[in-house]
Design a protein around this motif. Structure first.
Motif, PDB file in Angstrom:
ATOM      1  N   VAL A 158       0.923  -1.331  -0.082  1.00  0.00           N
ATOM      2  CA  VAL A 158       0.026  -0.052   0.042  1.00  0.00           C
ATOM      3  C   VAL A 158       0.681   1.273   0.057  1.00  0.00           C
ATOM      4  CG1 VAL A 158      -1.881   1.453   1.250  1.00  0.00           C
ATOM      5  CG2 VAL A 158      -1.823  -1.289   1.304  1.00  0.00           C
ATOM      6  N   ASP A 159       0.707   2.133  -0.734  1.00  0.00           N
ATOM      7  CA  ASP A 159       1.548   3.355  -0.903  1.00  0.00           C
ATOM      8  C   ASP A 159       0.917   4.195   0.597  1.00  0.00           C
ATOM      9  OD1 ASP A 159       2.316   3.008  -3.428  1.00  0.00           O
ATOM     10  OD2 ASP A 159       0.736   3.915  -4.292  1.00  0.00           O
ATOM     11  N   PRO A 160       2.215   4.751   0.971  1.00  0.00           N
ATOM     12  CA  PRO A 160       1.974   5.404   2.398  1.00  0.00           C
ATOM     13  C   PRO A 160       1.229   6.805   2.048  1.00  0.00           C
ATOM     14  CG  PRO A 160       4.406   5.595   1.601  1.00  0.00           C
ATOM     15  CD  PRO A 160       3.737   4.699   0.371  1.00  0.00           C
ATOM     16  N   VAL A 161       0.190   6.888   2.890  1.00  0.00           N
ATOM     17  CA  VAL A 161      -0.602   7.951   2.785  1.00  0.00           C
ATOM     18  C   VAL A 161      -0.702   8.544   4.095  1.00  0.00           C
ATOM     19  CG1 VAL A 161      -2.911   9.023   2.150  1.00  0.00           C
ATOM     20  CG2 VAL A 161      -1.688   7.022   0.964  1.00  0.00           C
ATOM     21  N   GLY A 162      -0.711   9.991   4.497  1.00  0.00           N
ATOM     22  CA  GLY A 162      -1.078  10.336   5.847  1.00  0.00           C
ATOM     23  C   GLY A 162       0.243  10.374   6.897  1.00  0.00           C
ATOM     24  N   GLU A 163      -0.007  10.527   8.155  1.00  0.00           N
ATOM     25  CA  GLU A 163       0.934  10.177   8.977  1.00  0.00           C
ATOM     26  C   GLU A 163       1.716   8.851   9.095  1.00  0.00           C
ATOM     27  OE1 GLU A 163       0.506  11.452  13.258  1.00  0.00           O
ATOM     28  OE2 GLU A 163      -1.292  12.864  12.557  1.00  0.00           O
ATOM     29  N   GLY A 164       2.879   8.867   9.822  1.00  0.00           N
ATOM     30  CA  GLY A 164       3.451   7.562  10.007  1.00  0.00           C
ATOM     31  C   GLY A 164       3.216   6.829  11.318  1.00  0.00           C
ATOM     32  N   TRP A 165       2.416   7.633  12.184  1.00  0.00           N
ATOM     33  CA  TRP A 165       1.977   7.185  13.509  1.00  0.00           C
ATOM     34  C   TRP A 165       0.364   6.334  13.101  1.00  0.00           C
ATOM     35  CZ3 TRP A 165       4.357   6.290  17.890  1.00  0.00           C
ATOM     36  CH2 TRP A 165       3.501   6.016  18.845  1.00  0.00           C
ATOM     37  N   ALA A 166       0.611   4.996  13.769  1.00  0.00           N
ATOM     38  CA  ALA A 166      -0.669   4.286  13.875  1.00  0.00           C
ATOM     39  C   ALA A 166      -1.020   3.599  14.931  1.00  0.00           C
ATOM     40  CB  ALA A 166      -0.562   3.094  12.911  1.00  0.00           C
ATOM     41  N   HIS A 167      -2.088   3.652  15.463  1.00  0.00           N
ATOM     42  CA  HIS A 167      -2.450   3.003  16.717  1.00  0.00           C
ATOM     43  C   HIS A 167      -2.764   1.579  16.467  1.00  0.00           C
ATOM     44  CE1 HIS A 167      -3.057   6.997  18.596  1.00  0.00           C
ATOM     45  NE2 HIS A 167      -3.893   7.280  17.505  1.00  0.00           N
ATOM     46  N   THR A 168      -2.269   0.756  17.370  1.00  0.00           N
ATOM     47  CA  THR A 168      -2.438  -0.603  17.444  1.00  0.00           C
ATOM     48  C   THR A 168      -3.260  -1.051  18.611  1.00  0.00           C
ATOM     49  OG1 THR A 168      -0.010  -0.837  16.419  1.00  0.00           O
ATOM     50  CG2 THR A 168      -1.040  -2.709  17.334  1.00  0.00           C
ATOM     51  N   GLN A 169      -4.007  -1.940  18.519  1.00  0.00           N
ATOM     52  CA  GLN A 169      -4.924  -2.482  19.549  1.00  0.00           C
ATOM     53  C   GLN A 169      -4.285  -3.192  20.463  1.00  0.00           C
ATOM     54  OE1 GLN A 169      -8.160  -2.007  20.033  1.00  0.00           O
ATOM     55  NE2 GLN A 169      -8.401  -0.622  17.885  1.00  0.00           N
ATOM     56  N   VAL A 170      -4.472  -2.985  21.762  1.00  0.00           N
ATOM     57  CA  VAL A 170      -3.483  -3.512  22.809  1.00  0.00           C
ATOM     58  C   VAL A 170      -3.796  -5.446  22.936  1.00  0.00           C
ATOM     59  CG1 VAL A 170      -3.197  -3.762  25.366  1.00  0.00           C
ATOM     60  CG2 VAL A 170      -3.426  -1.614  24.198  1.00  0.00           C
ATOM     61  N   ARG A 171      -4.935  -5.653  22.188  1.00  0.00           N
ATOM     62  CA  ARG A 171      -5.356  -7.209  22.434  1.00  0.00           C
ATOM     63  C   ARG A 171      -4.209  -7.732  21.588  1.00  0.00           C
ATOM     64  NH1 ARG A 171     -10.343  -5.692  19.415  1.00  0.00           N
ATOM     65  NH2 ARG A 171      -9.786  -5.788  17.090  1.00  0.00           N
ATOM     66  N   TYR A 172      -3.763  -7.313  20.535  1.00  0.00           N
ATOM     67  CA  TYR A 172      -2.779  -8.128  19.942  1.00  0.00           C
ATOM     68  C   TYR A 172      -1.359  -8.394  20.657  1.00  0.00           C
ATOM     69  CZ  TYR A 172      -5.655  -6.574  15.816  1.00  0.00           C
ATOM     70  OH  TYR A 172      -6.582  -6.292  15.046  1.00  0.00           O
ATOM     71  N   TYR A 173      -1.212  -7.474  21.516  1.00  0.00           N
ATOM     72  CA  TYR A 173      -0.093  -7.670  22.350  1.00  0.00           C
ATOM     73  C   TYR A 173      -0.500  -8.757  23.545  1.00  0.00           C
ATOM     74  CZ  TYR A 173       2.146  -3.758  20.348  1.00  0.00           C
ATOM     75  OH  TYR A 173       2.633  -2.702  19.577  1.00  0.00           O
ATOM     76  N   VAL A 174      -1.674  -8.921  23.840  1.00  0.00           N
ATOM     77  CA  VAL A 174      -2.146  -9.878  24.913  1.00  0.00           C
ATOM     78  C   VAL A 174      -2.029 -11.215  24.085  1.00  0.00           C
ATOM     79  CG1 VAL A 174      -3.974 -10.689  26.237  1.00  0.00           C
ATOM     80  CG2 VAL A 174      -3.594  -8.015  26.123  1.00  0.00           C
ATOM     81  N   TYR A 175      -2.587 -11.295  22.916  1.00  0.00           N
ATOM     82  CA  TYR A 175      -2.598 -12.535  22.488  1.00  0.00           C
ATOM     83  C   TYR A 175      -1.065 -13.122  22.142  1.00  0.00           C
ATOM     84  CZ  TYR A 175      -7.479 -12.602  21.427  1.00  0.00           C
ATOM     85  OH  TYR A 175      -8.907 -12.442  21.492  1.00  0.00           O
ATOM     86  N   ALA A 176      -0.266 -12.080  21.784  1.00  0.00           N
ATOM     87  CA  ALA A 176       1.318 -12.636  21.582  1.00  0.00           C
ATOM     88  C   ALA A 176       2.058 -13.007  22.900  1.00  0.00           C
ATOM     89  CB  ALA A 176       1.948 -11.447  20.806  1.00  0.00           C
ATOM     90  N   PHE A 177       1.529 -12.456  24.145  1.00  0.00           N
ATOM     91  CA  PHE A 177       1.917 -12.741  25.267  1.00  0.00           C
ATOM     92  C   PHE A 177       1.319 -13.948  25.779  1.00  0.00           C
ATOM     93  CE2 PHE A 177       1.980 -12.233  30.115  1.00  0.00           C
ATOM     94  CZ  PHE A 177       3.428 -12.022  30.250  1.00  0.00           C
ATOM     95  N   LEU A 178       0.137 -14.385  25.606  1.00  0.00           N
ATOM     96  CA  LEU A 178      -0.527 -15.672  25.852  1.00  0.00           C
ATOM     97  C   LEU A 178       0.192 -16.766  24.889  1.00  0.00           C
ATOM     98  CD1 LEU A 178      -4.196 -14.757  26.214  1.00  0.00           C
ATOM     99  CD2 LEU A 178      -2.709 -15.467  28.072  1.00  0.00           C
ATOM    100  N   TYR A 179       0.446 -16.543  23.779  1.00  0.00           N
ATOM    101  CA  TYR A 179       1.150 -17.444  22.935  1.00  0.00           C
ATOM    102  C   TYR A 179       2.495 -17.873  23.519  1.00  0.00           C
ATOM    103  CZ  TYR A 179       3.931 -19.638  19.214  1.00  0.00           C
ATOM    104  OH  TYR A 179       4.904 -20.337  18.605  1.00  0.00           O
TER     105      TYR A 179
END
Length: 156
Positions: A82-103
Motif C-alpha cells: 500500500v502506498d504510504p498516505v498520511g501520518e507515519g503514526w498508527a494506533h495498534t490495538q492492545v489485544r494483539y499484544y495480549v494474544y502474543a503474550f499468551l502465545y
C-alpha cells in the motif's frame, strides 16, 4: 646428551625431566596442557575468521554485481503493498499484544513438558513427576481461566 621427546616416559628414565629435545627448552605439564588448550581455540578462531570473510566476500560480490537504477518508485517507503498516505503514526490495538503474550507463555510452558515427559518415563519418578505436572498445569489453567473471565480472549 640424549634426544628426549617424551617428557613423561623416557625423560624420567634418563633423568632429564623438564627438558624437551635437543633445544634444551624446559617443558612442564602445565605448559603442554596450555599449548593444547590454546591450539583448540585457534581452530575455533580460524573457523570464525573464515566465516566472517565468507560473509564479507558475499556482501561485496552482491554490491559489485547488482544493478543500481534508482527511480522515484523505488525510493518510496514500502508498506505491505500500500502506498504510504498520511501520518507515519498508527494506533495498534492492545489485544494483539495480549494474544502474543499468551502465545509466548504457552509456548514456553510446552517446552517444559518435553523434559517432564523424559523424566516421567524414567523408573522411580512416575508418581512424583505426575503430581508436579498436574500442579504446574493447574497454575496454567487458573491463569487461562482468569484471562477468559476478564474477557481478554474474546475477539471483538
Amino acid at each position: 646428551m640424549a634426544d628426549v621427546t617424551d617428557v613423561t616416559g623416557v625423560a624420567d628414565v634418563v633423568g632429564l625431566t623438564g627438558v624437551s629435545g635437543a633445544s634444551g627448552v624446559p617443558v612442564d605439564g602445565s605448559t603442554a596442557l596450555a599449548s593444547e588448550y590454546f591450539q583448540s581455540y585457534s581452530v575455533i578462531g580460524l573457523l570464525a575468521l573464515i566465516g566472517v570473510l565468507f560473509v564479507a566476500v558475499a556482501f561485496g560480490a552482491g554490491r559489485l554485481l547488482r544493478p543500481v537504477v534508482p527511480t522515484p518508485e523505488k525510493l518510496l517507503t514500502y508498506e505491505c503493498g500500500v502506498d504510504p498516505v498520511g501520518e507515519g503514526w498508527a494506533h495498534t490495538q492492545v489485544r494483539y499484544y495480549v494474544y502474543a503474550f499468551l502465545y509466548v507463555i504457552f509456548a514456553v510452558d510446552s517446552i517444559f513438558l518435553f523434559p517432564w515427559a523424559t523424566v516421567f518415563a524414567a523408573p522411580g519418578y512416575g508418581a512424583t513427576t505426575l503430581v508436579e505436572m498436574f500442579i504446574f498445569l493447574g497454575f496454567l489453567a487458573v491463569g487461562l481461566l482468569y484471562a477468559w473471565k476478564k474477557g481478554v480472549l474474546a475477539w471483538a
